[in-house]
Design a protein around this motif. Structure first.
Motif, PDB file in Angstrom:
ATOM      1  N   ILE A 227       0.823  -1.216   0.000  1.00 55.89           N
ATOM      2  CA  ILE A 227       0.000   0.000   0.000  1.00 55.89           C
ATOM      3  C   ILE A 227       0.859   1.268   0.000  1.00 55.89           C
ATOM      4  N   PRO A 228       1.893   1.390   0.853  1.00 53.03           N
ATOM      5  CA  PRO A 228       2.717   2.604   0.774  1.00 53.03           C
ATOM      6  C   PRO A 228       3.392   2.813  -0.576  1.00 53.03           C
ATOM      7  N   MET A 229       3.738   1.728  -1.259  1.00 55.04           N
ATOM      8  CA  MET A 229       4.460   1.872  -2.520  1.00 55.04           C
ATOM      9  C   MET A 229       3.541   2.164  -3.700  1.00 55.04           C
ATOM     10  N   VAL A 230       2.235   1.963  -3.553  1.00 50.07           N
ATOM     11  CA  VAL A 230       1.305   2.277  -4.638  1.00 50.07           C
ATOM     12  C   VAL A 230       0.516   3.542  -4.328  1.00 50.07           C
ATOM     13  N   VAL A 231       0.987   4.352  -3.381  1.00 52.64           N
ATOM     14  CA  VAL A 231       0.311   5.610  -3.069  1.00 52.64           C
ATOM     15  C   VAL A 231       0.178   6.511  -4.300  1.00 52.64           C
ATOM     16  N   PRO A 232       1.212   6.652  -5.156  1.00 51.68           N
ATOM     17  CA  PRO A 232       1.022   7.481  -6.363  1.00 51.68           C
ATOM     18  C   PRO A 232      -0.133   7.009  -7.245  1.00 51.68           C
ATOM     19  N   SER A 233      -0.313   5.704  -7.378  1.00 50.60           N
ATOM     20  CA  SER A 233      -1.438   5.192  -8.158  1.00 50.60           C
ATOM     21  C   SER A 233      -2.767   5.479  -7.470  1.00 50.60           C
ATOM     22  N   LEU A 234      -2.786   5.411  -6.153  1.00 54.86           N
ATOM     23  CA  LEU A 234      -4.000   5.747  -5.412  1.00 54.86           C
ATOM     24  C   LEU A 234      -4.359   7.213  -5.582  1.00 54.86           C
ATOM     25  N   VAL A 235      -3.351   8.065  -5.574  1.00 56.00           N
ATOM     26  CA  VAL A 235      -3.596   9.497  -5.788  1.00 56.00           C
ATOM     27  C   VAL A 235      -4.141   9.733  -7.195  1.00 56.00           C
ATOM     28  N   LEU A 236      -3.568   9.042  -8.181  1.00 53.13           N
ATOM     29  CA  LEU A 236      -4.036   9.191  -9.555  1.00 53.13           C
ATOM     30  C   LEU A 236      -5.486   8.757  -9.699  1.00 53.13           C
ATOM     31  N   THR A 237      -5.819   7.605  -9.170  1.00 51.71           N
ATOM     32  CA  THR A 237      -7.203   7.136  -9.258  1.00 51.71           C
ATOM     33  C   THR A 237      -8.149   8.024  -8.451  1.00 51.71           C
ATOM     34  N   PHE A 238      -7.654   8.617  -7.373  1.00 47.92           N
ATOM     35  CA  PHE A 238      -8.471   9.548  -6.590  1.00 47.92           C
ATOM     36  C   PHE A 238      -8.824  10.776  -7.419  1.00 47.92           C
ATOM     37  N   PHE A 239      -7.847  11.316  -8.157  1.00 47.86           N
ATOM     38  CA  PHE A 239      -8.119  12.470  -9.010  1.00 47.86           C
ATOM     39  C   PHE A 239      -9.120  12.118 -10.114  1.00 47.86           C
ATOM     40  N   PHE A 240      -8.935  10.964 -10.732  1.00 49.18           N
ATOM     41  CA  PHE A 240      -9.871  10.530 -11.763  1.00 49.18           C
ATOM     42  C   PHE A 240     -11.282  10.410 -11.197  1.00 49.18           C
ATOM     43  N   SER A 241     -11.388   9.866 -10.003  1.00 50.62           N
ATOM     44  CA  SER A 241     -12.704   9.659  -9.394  1.00 50.62           C
ATOM     45  C   SER A 241     -13.372  10.981  -9.035  1.00 50.62           C
ATOM     46  N   ILE A 242     -12.590  11.929  -8.535  1.00 45.12           N
ATOM     47  CA  ILE A 242     -13.143  13.235  -8.193  1.00 45.12           C
ATOM     48  C   ILE A 242     -13.682  13.936  -9.429  1.00 45.12           C
ATOM     49  N   ILE A 243     -12.906  13.925 -10.508  1.00 43.20           N
ATOM     50  CA  ILE A 243     -13.341  14.579 -11.742  1.00 43.20           C
ATOM     51  C   ILE A 243     -14.587  13.903 -12.301  1.00 43.20           C
ATOM     52  N   ALA A 244     -14.614  12.566 -12.290  1.00 39.84           N
ATOM     53  CA  ALA A 244     -15.790  11.842 -12.777  1.00 39.84           C
ATOM     54  C   ALA A 244     -17.016  12.126 -11.917  1.00 39.84           C
ATOM     55  N   THR A 245     -16.819  12.297 -10.609  1.00 32.55           N
ATOM     56  CA  THR A 245     -17.940  12.593  -9.722  1.00 32.55           C
ATOM     57  C   THR A 245     -18.515  13.967 -10.010  1.00 32.55           C
ATOM     58  N   LEU A 246     -17.651  14.946 -10.206  1.00 32.72           N
ATOM     59  CA  LEU A 246     -18.133  16.299 -10.499  1.00 32.72           C
ATOM     60  C   LEU A 246     -18.868  16.362 -11.835  1.00 32.72           C
ATOM     61  N   GLN A 247     -18.557  15.432 -12.729  1.00 29.77           N
ATOM     62  CA  GLN A 247     -19.175  15.430 -14.053  1.00 29.77           C
ATOM     63  C   GLN A 247     -20.280  14.385 -14.191  1.00 29.77           C
ATOM     64  N   VAL A 248     -20.840  13.922 -13.084  1.00 34.27           N
ATOM     65  CA  VAL A 248     -21.865  12.887 -13.152  1.00 34.27           C
ATOM     66  C   VAL A 248     -23.078  13.411 -13.930  1.00 34.27           C
ATOM     67  N   PHE A 249     -23.526  12.605 -14.893  1.00 35.24           N
ATOM     68  CA  PHE A 249     -24.643  13.013 -15.741  1.00 35.24           C
ATOM     69  C   PHE A 249     -25.463  11.815 -16.200  1.00 35.24           C
ATOM     70  N   ASN A 250     -24.791  10.743 -16.623  1.00 33.29           N
ATOM     71  CA  ASN A 250     -25.499   9.609 -17.215  1.00 33.29           C
ATOM     72  C   ASN A 250     -26.466   8.957 -16.245  1.00 33.29           C
ATOM     73  N   GLU A 251     -25.997   8.693 -15.022  1.00 34.58           N
ATOM     74  CA  GLU A 251     -26.831   7.951 -14.069  1.00 34.58           C
ATOM     75  C   GLU A 251     -28.115   8.700 -13.725  1.00 34.58           C
ATOM     76  N   PRO A 252     -28.032   9.958 -13.220  1.00 32.30           N
ATOM     77  CA  PRO A 252     -29.299  10.632 -12.876  1.00 32.30           C
ATOM     78  C   PRO A 252     -30.160  10.952 -14.086  1.00 32.30           C
ATOM     79  N   MET A 253     -29.537  11.247 -15.222  1.00 38.35           N
ATOM     80  CA  MET A 253     -30.316  11.589 -16.411  1.00 38.35           C
ATOM     81  C   MET A 253     -31.053  10.367 -16.943  1.00 38.35           C
ATOM     82  N   THR A 254     -30.454   9.200 -16.849  1.00 40.22           N
ATOM     83  CA  THR A 254     -31.088   7.978 -17.337  1.00 40.22           C
ATOM     84  C   THR A 254     -32.173   7.495 -16.377  1.00 40.22           C
ATOM     85  N   LEU A 255     -31.941   7.642 -15.069  1.00 35.80           N
ATOM     86  CA  LEU A 255     -32.924   7.196 -14.084  1.00 35.80           C
ATOM     87  C   LEU A 255     -34.078   8.185 -13.915  1.00 35.80           C
TER      88      LEU A 255
END
Length: 317
Positions: A227-255
Motif C-alpha cells: 500500500i505505501p508503494m502504490v500511493v502514487p497510483s492511489l492518488v491518480l485514481t483519486f483524481f480521476f474519481s473526483i473529476i468523474a464525480t463532479l461530471q456525473v450526468f449519465n446515471e441521474p439523467m437515465t434514471l
C-alpha cells in the motif's frame, strides 16, 4: 592528415538535411493537433464567447431583427454563481461523491491486493470479471440497474416479498444516493483496480522475498509494503474519481424518467443541459459550464499540490 571534404561531417549532414525531413515530425503531429483544435479548443472558445453574450429582445420579439446577441459582460457568471439550484445540485453531487469515491477506491485496492496474492487461483478470469463492468457504457448500465431498482419489475423486490422482508424504495429519498452510487461503483471499480494492480506488478519481487524471510505475513506485506508503494497510483485514481464525480450526468439523467425523485437539476451538468435545451438559454448554460470547468480545475490543482507537498515531505524524511 587529410581533412574530410567540407559538408561531409555530422554538422554538414545536418545542414544539408532536406526540408521535408525537418518537417516530418510536424506532419505526424498535424492530425492530432487538428482534431484537438476542432473538437476541444474550438468548442471551449465558442462556449467562452457565448458566456459573455446574451439575447436581447426588442418589442414583442416578432419579426426580423427583433432578437439579437449583445455583449453581457459578467452578467451570466453573476447569475450562475448566485443560482440556488446550482448550489443545491453541487451539494447533492458532493454527497454522492462522499459515498462513491471512498467505496470505489477501497474496493479497487482490495481487489488489486487480492489478485496480487500468490494464493489466488484463476487470476486472469477474476481480473477480467472485475474489469468487465467498466466496458459497459454508462447509459446502458444505468438502464439495467434502473429496472432492477423498480419495485414492479425488480427480482430483488420479488424475493424480499416472498421472504416477508421489507422492500425499500431505492428510487426516492436518501436511498436514491445509494442506488446511483452503486451504479458508479459497479462501473468504475474495475478501471481503478487495473491501475493499482499494474502498479503492484511493477514492484520488485526482491522486496517481497526479503519481507518473507523476515517473517512477515501476507497481511503485513500488504499493509507495510504494498500500500505505501502504490500511493502514487492511489492518488491518480483519486483524481480521476473526483473529476468523474463532479461530471456525473449519465446515471441521474437515465434514471430520471423512472422516478419522480430526481429533479431536472439534480447534478450541475443536468442544470447546464436543462438551461441550454429545455430553457433555451444557451448563454447562461455556457457560463455555468465554464464555472464548473474552472471549479474542477481549481479543485484538482489544489489536491495535486497537497499530494505533491506530502510526497516531498515524506521523501525528505
Amino acid at each position: 592528415m587529410t581533412q574530410p571534404p567540407k559538408g561531409t561531417g555530422p554538422a554538414g549532414r545536418r545542414a544539408r538535411r532536406p526540408y521535408g525531413v525537418k518537417a516530418a515530425p510536424y506532419g505526424f503531429l498535424l492530425p492530432a493537433a487538428a482534431l484537438f483544435a476542432l473538437f476541444f479548443a474550438l468548442p471551449i472558445g465558442y462556449a467562452l464567447w457565448l458566456s459573455f453574450h446574451k439575447v436581447e429582445i426588442k418589442g414583442l420579439g416578432l419579426g426580423k431583427g427583433a432578437k439579437s446577441e449583445v455583449w453581457a459582460g459578467l452578467e451570466n457568471y453573476t447569475s450562475a454563481l448566485t443560482d440556488s439550484e446550482l448550489a443545491a445540485s453541487a451539494l447533492r453531487v458532493l454527497g454522492y461523491g462522499a459515498v462513491v469515491v471512498p467505496v470505489m477506491l477501497g474496493l479497487a485496492l482490495f481487489f488489486a491486493l487480492l489478485l496480487d496474492s500468490e494464493r489466488v487461483r484463476a487470476r486472469s478470469f477474476a481480473r477480467l470479471a472485475i474489469f468487465l463492468p467498466y466496458a459497459v457504457p454508462g447509459v446502458i448500465a444505468a438502464v439495467l440497474w434502473g429496472f432492477l431498482y423498480l419495485p414492479d419489475v425488480s427480482p430483488f423486490h420479488y424475493v424480499l416479498g416472498q421472504l416477508g422482508l421489507p422492500q425499500p424504495d431505492l428510487m426516492d429519498g436518501g436511498p436514491l444516493y445509494l442506488a446511483m452510487s452503486n451504479i458508479a461503483v459497479w462501473g468504475g471499480t474495475g478501471f481503478n483496480m487495473i491501475v493499482i494492480y499494474t502498479a503492484l506488478r511493477s514492484l520488485p519481487a526482491e522486496v517481497y522475498e526479503a519481507a518473507k524471510l523476515d517473517g512477515c505475513s501476507e497481511l503485513q506485506i500488504a499493509l507495510r509494503i504494498k500500500i505505501p508503494m502504490v500511493v502514487p497510483s492511489l492518488v491518480l485514481t483519486f483524481f480521476f474519481s473526483i473529476i468523474a464525480t463532479l461530471q456525473v450526468f449519465n446515471e441521474p439523467m437515465t434514471l430520471k424518467p423512472l422516478t419522480n425523485g430526481i429533479p431536472s437539476t439534480w447534478s450541475p451538468l443536468m442544470k447546464v443541459y436543462n438551461d441550454a435545451f429545455t430553457g433555451g438559454n444557451i448563454h447562461a448554460a455556457s457560463a455555468t459550464a465554464v464555472v464548473l470547468a474552472l471549479a474542477t480545475f481549481v479543485l484538482s490543482f489544489a489536491l495535486l499540490r497537497i499530494s505533491n507537498r506530502r510526497t516531498t515531505q515524506g521523501a525528505s524524511r
